[in-house]
Motif scaffolding. Structure first.
Motif, mmCIF file in Angstrom:
data_model
loop_
_atom_site.group_PDB
_atom_site.id
_atom_site.type_symbol
_atom_site.label_atom_id
_atom_site.label_comp_id
_atom_site.label_asym_id
_atom_site.label_seq_id
_atom_site.Cartn_x
_atom_site.Cartn_y
_atom_site.Cartn_z
ATOM 1 N N LEU A 106 0.811 -1.222 0.000
ATOM 2 C CA LEU A 106 0.000 0.000 0.000
ATOM 3 C C LEU A 106 0.845 1.274 0.000
ATOM 4 C CD1 LEU A 106 -2.660 -1.045 2.688
ATOM 5 C CD2 LEU A 106 -3.044 -0.828 0.217
ATOM 6 N N ARG A 107 2.047 1.222 0.574
ATOM 7 C CA ARG A 107 2.773 2.455 0.874
ATOM 8 C C ARG A 107 4.134 2.589 0.204
ATOM 9 N NH1 ARG A 107 1.903 2.444 7.476
ATOM 10 N NH2 ARG A 107 -0.386 2.640 7.473
ATOM 11 N N HIS A 108 4.562 1.599 -0.566
ATOM 12 C CA HIS A 108 5.922 1.626 -1.110
ATOM 13 C C HIS A 108 6.156 2.819 -2.031
ATOM 14 C CE1 HIS A 108 3.608 -0.455 -4.320
ATOM 15 N NE2 HIS A 108 4.430 0.232 -5.110
ATOM 16 N N THR A 109 7.412 3.188 -2.119
ATOM 17 C CA THR A 109 7.854 4.232 -3.040
ATOM 18 C C THR A 109 8.705 3.587 -4.133
ATOM 19 O OG1 THR A 109 9.902 4.668 -1.840
ATOM 20 C CG2 THR A 109 7.926 5.877 -1.124
ATOM 21 N N ASP A 110 9.051 4.377 -5.137
ATOM 22 C CA ASP A 110 9.939 3.870 -6.194
ATOM 23 C C ASP A 110 11.292 3.462 -5.616
ATOM 24 O OD1 ASP A 110 7.988 4.237 -8.087
ATOM 25 O OD2 ASP A 110 8.773 6.167 -8.800
ATOM 26 N N THR A 111 11.762 4.215 -4.629
ATOM 27 C CA THR A 111 13.032 3.877 -3.985
ATOM 28 C C THR A 111 12.933 2.542 -3.273
ATOM 29 O OG1 THR A 111 13.608 6.216 -3.671
ATOM 30 C CG2 THR A 111 14.735 4.616 -2.273
ATOM 31 N N ASP A 112 11.810 2.298 -2.600
ATOM 32 C CA ASP A 112 11.597 1.009 -1.937
ATOM 33 C C ASP A 112 11.643 -0.130 -2.941
ATOM 34 O OD1 ASP A 112 11.199 2.142 0.620
ATOM 35 O OD2 ASP A 112 9.078 2.507 0.173
ATOM 36 N N LEU A 113 10.994 0.043 -4.091
ATOM 37 C CA LEU A 113 10.979 -1.009 -5.111
ATOM 38 C C LEU A 113 12.376 -1.289 -5.639
ATOM 39 C CD1 LEU A 113 7.773 -0.075 -7.156
ATOM 40 C CD2 LEU A 113 8.027 -1.860 -5.427
ATOM 41 N N ALA A 114 13.164 -0.234 -5.810
ATOM 42 C CA ALA A 114 14.542 -0.422 -6.273
ATOM 43 C C ALA A 114 15.353 -1.200 -5.239
ATOM 44 C CB ALA A 114 15.194 0.929 -6.552
ATOM 45 N N ASP A 115 15.146 -0.897 -3.956
ATOM 46 C CA ASP A 115 15.846 -1.608 -2.885
ATOM 47 C C ASP A 115 15.431 -3.077 -2.843
ATOM 48 O OD1 ASP A 115 17.148 0.712 -2.134
ATOM 49 O OD2 ASP A 115 15.750 1.187 -0.508
ATOM 50 N N ILE A 116 14.154 -3.334 -3.033
ATOM 51 C CA ILE A 116 13.652 -4.712 -3.036
ATOM 52 C C ILE A 116 14.251 -5.494 -4.201
ATOM 53 C CG2 ILE A 116 11.574 -6.114 -3.397
ATOM 54 C CD1 ILE A 116 10.042 -3.916 -1.801
ATOM 55 N N ASP A 117 14.259 -4.886 -5.394
ATOM 56 C CA ASP A 117 14.833 -5.543 -6.574
ATOM 57 C C ASP A 117 16.318 -5.853 -6.371
ATOM 58 O OD1 ASP A 117 12.409 -5.460 -7.859
ATOM 59 O OD2 ASP A 117 12.876 -3.682 -9.054
ATOM 60 N N HIS A 118 17.020 -4.899 -5.767
ATOM 61 C CA HIS A 118 18.459 -5.089 -5.516
ATOM 62 C C HIS A 118 18.681 -6.256 -4.562
ATOM 63 C CE1 HIS A 118 22.673 -4.114 -5.142
ATOM 64 N NE2 HIS A 118 22.552 -3.962 -3.834
ATOM 65 N N ALA A 119 17.878 -6.333 -3.509
ATOM 66 C CA ALA A 119 18.019 -7.414 -2.535
ATOM 67 C C ALA A 119 17.705 -8.766 -3.169
ATOM 68 C CB ALA A 119 17.107 -7.165 -1.331
ATOM 69 N N ILE A 120 16.680 -8.806 -4.011
ATOM 70 C CA ILE A 120 16.320 -10.050 -4.709
ATOM 71 C C ILE A 120 17.468 -10.502 -5.616
ATOM 72 C CG2 ILE A 120 14.907 -10.937 -6.605
ATOM 73 C CD1 ILE A 120 13.339 -11.200 -4.177
ATOM 74 N N ALA A 121 18.067 -9.556 -6.337
ATOM 75 C CA ALA A 121 19.171 -9.884 -7.242
ATOM 76 C C ALA A 121 20.363 -10.447 -6.468
ATOM 77 C CB ALA A 121 19.582 -8.654 -8.042
ATOM 78 N N LEU A 122 20.711 -9.824 -5.354
ATOM 79 C CA LEU A 122 21.820 -10.304 -4.533
ATOM 80 C C LEU A 122 21.517 -11.692 -3.974
ATOM 81 C CD1 LEU A 122 22.800 -7.109 -2.494
ATOM 82 C CD2 LEU A 122 24.066 -8.151 -4.389
ATOM 83 N N ARG A 123 20.275 -11.880 -3.575
ATOM 84 C CA ARG A 123 19.845 -13.165 -3.007
ATOM 85 C C ARG A 123 19.962 -14.275 -4.052
ATOM 86 N NH1 ARG A 123 15.084 -16.083 -2.373
ATOM 87 N NH2 ARG A 123 14.656 -16.855 -0.250
ATOM 88 N N ASP A 124 19.454 -14.022 -5.246
ATOM 89 C CA ASP A 124 19.500 -15.023 -6.313
ATOM 90 C C ASP A 124 20.935 -15.353 -6.703
ATOM 91 O OD1 ASP A 124 16.770 -15.078 -6.302
ATOM 92 O OD2 ASP A 124 16.520 -13.896 -8.141
ATOM 93 N N SER A 125 21.766 -14.323 -6.798
ATOM 94 C CA SER A 125 23.161 -14.527 -7.187
ATOM 95 C C SER A 125 23.897 -15.375 -6.150
ATOM 96 C CB SER A 125 23.852 -13.174 -7.342
ATOM 97 O OG SER A 125 25.224 -13.333 -7.613
ATOM 98 N N ALA A 126 23.683 -15.070 -4.867
ATOM 99 C CA ALA A 126 24.355 -15.819 -3.799
ATOM 100 C C ALA A 126 23.912 -17.272 -3.794
ATOM 101 C CB ALA A 126 24.076 -15.160 -2.448
ATOM 102 N N TRP A 127 22.618 -17.505 -4.051
ATOM 103 C CA TRP A 127 22.110 -18.874 -4.057
ATOM 104 C C TRP A 127 22.723 -19.680 -5.202
ATOM 105 C CZ3 TRP A 127 19.629 -21.793 -0.675
ATOM 106 C CH2 TRP A 127 19.081 -22.994 -1.109
ATOM 107 N N LYS A 128 22.786 -19.065 -6.379
ATOM 108 C CA LYS A 128 23.354 -19.759 -7.544
ATOM 109 C C LYS A 128 24.821 -20.089 -7.337
ATOM 110 C CE LYS A 128 20.176 -17.668 -10.890
ATOM 111 N NZ LYS A 128 20.031 -16.683 -11.992
ATOM 112 N N GLU A 129 25.528 -19.213 -6.641
ATOM 113 C CA GLU A 129 26.952 -19.426 -6.405
ATOM 114 C C GLU A 129 27.211 -20.340 -5.211
ATOM 115 O OE1 GLU A 129 28.653 -15.581 -5.993
ATOM 116 O OE2 GLU A 129 28.176 -14.965 -8.058
ATOM 117 N N GLY A 130 26.146 -20.691 -4.493
ATOM 118 C CA GLY A 130 26.314 -21.549 -3.329
ATOM 119 C C GLY A 130 26.976 -20.857 -2.159
#
Length: 230
Positions: free
Chosen positions: A113-137
């Motif tokens: 309900l309350r997110h901003t564009d900055t929040d979405l960018a932070d969420i996307d960045h965290a998801i990308a880091l998470r996926d990369s770390a998982w793939k690399e083990g």
């Protein structure tokens, strides 16, 4: 009723107030190492014994943690947070997850309900880091990135009290993430590494769909609870 006479506040109380103000303002964040006793003594222009007594008082209240040989670190942002952290240290994994469930489900709903564009960018960045770390083990990096993702969802609520409460249980959240990420032995002693997909939650927040965001949060938390056992 007549007013009672006042007395001059002691130096220790004044130092406690100033140190607490540094924590309250966020100048010293949770996990930060504060200046040394001698540095504080110079900055505040008081004796080291005064500083030592003030630091001990805040450590007793749960705001600071004195680590021999390492320094003094911010443990909580309030006395309530300090008490909560001490209580969490005595709780079981399932209890911690149930508290996470209560906070993170509401956080997901409010973030949608309350997110901003900055929040979405932070969420996307965290998801990308998470996926990369998982793939690399890289499980250490994965735990950090997964915690960062959950923290960005909470930040997107823009509810200061909820954010503070989440900060206060952050170590319990981190520990529960690590418990799952590093693997859970099955009946045969084999390690089952679990990587729970959070892209559905990120999409629900981006779409501004609070009902879906709540369901997505409930889904992964219920899965974690099922792994935790009784």
């Amino acid at each position: 009723m007549p007013l009672a006479s006042t007395r001059r506040t002691g130096l220790v109380d004044q130092v406690i107030s100033q140190l607490r103000a540094q924590i309250d303002s966020g100048e010293w964040g949770i996990g930060d190492r504060i200046p040394t006793e001698s540095e504080l003594s110079d900055q505040l222009e008081v004796g080291r014994n005064t500083v030592r007594e003030a630091v001990r008082a805040l450590a007793h209240a749960g705001l600071l943690e004195i680590r021999q040989g390492a320094g003094t670190f911010v443990r909580a942002s309030s006395e309530l947070g300090g008490a909560l952290r001490r209580r969490l240290e005595r709780s079981r994994l399932r209890e911690n997850l149930e508290v996470r469930r209560a906070l993170e489900m509401e956080a997901a709903r409010l973030a949608a309900l309350r997110h901003t564009d900055t929040d979405l960018a932070d969420i996307d960045h965290a998801i990308a880091l998470r996926d990369s770390a998982w793939k690399e083990g890289d499980m250490a990096a994965f735990v950090e990135a997964d915690f960062s993702f959950h923290r960005t969802i909470v930040n997107a609520t823009h509810n200061p009290l909820l954010i503070d409460l989440y900060d206060d249980i952050s170590q319990a959240v981190y520990d529960s993430i690590a418990h799952t990420a590093y693997g859970i032995p099955d009946d045969n002693g084999q390690i089952d590494h679990r990587g729970i997909d959070h892209k559905g939650l990120a999409e629900a927040v981006r779409a501004g769909d609070p009902a879906r965001a709540l369901r997505e949060a409930a889904c992964y938390l219920d899965e974690l609870l099922s792994l935790a056992g009784e």
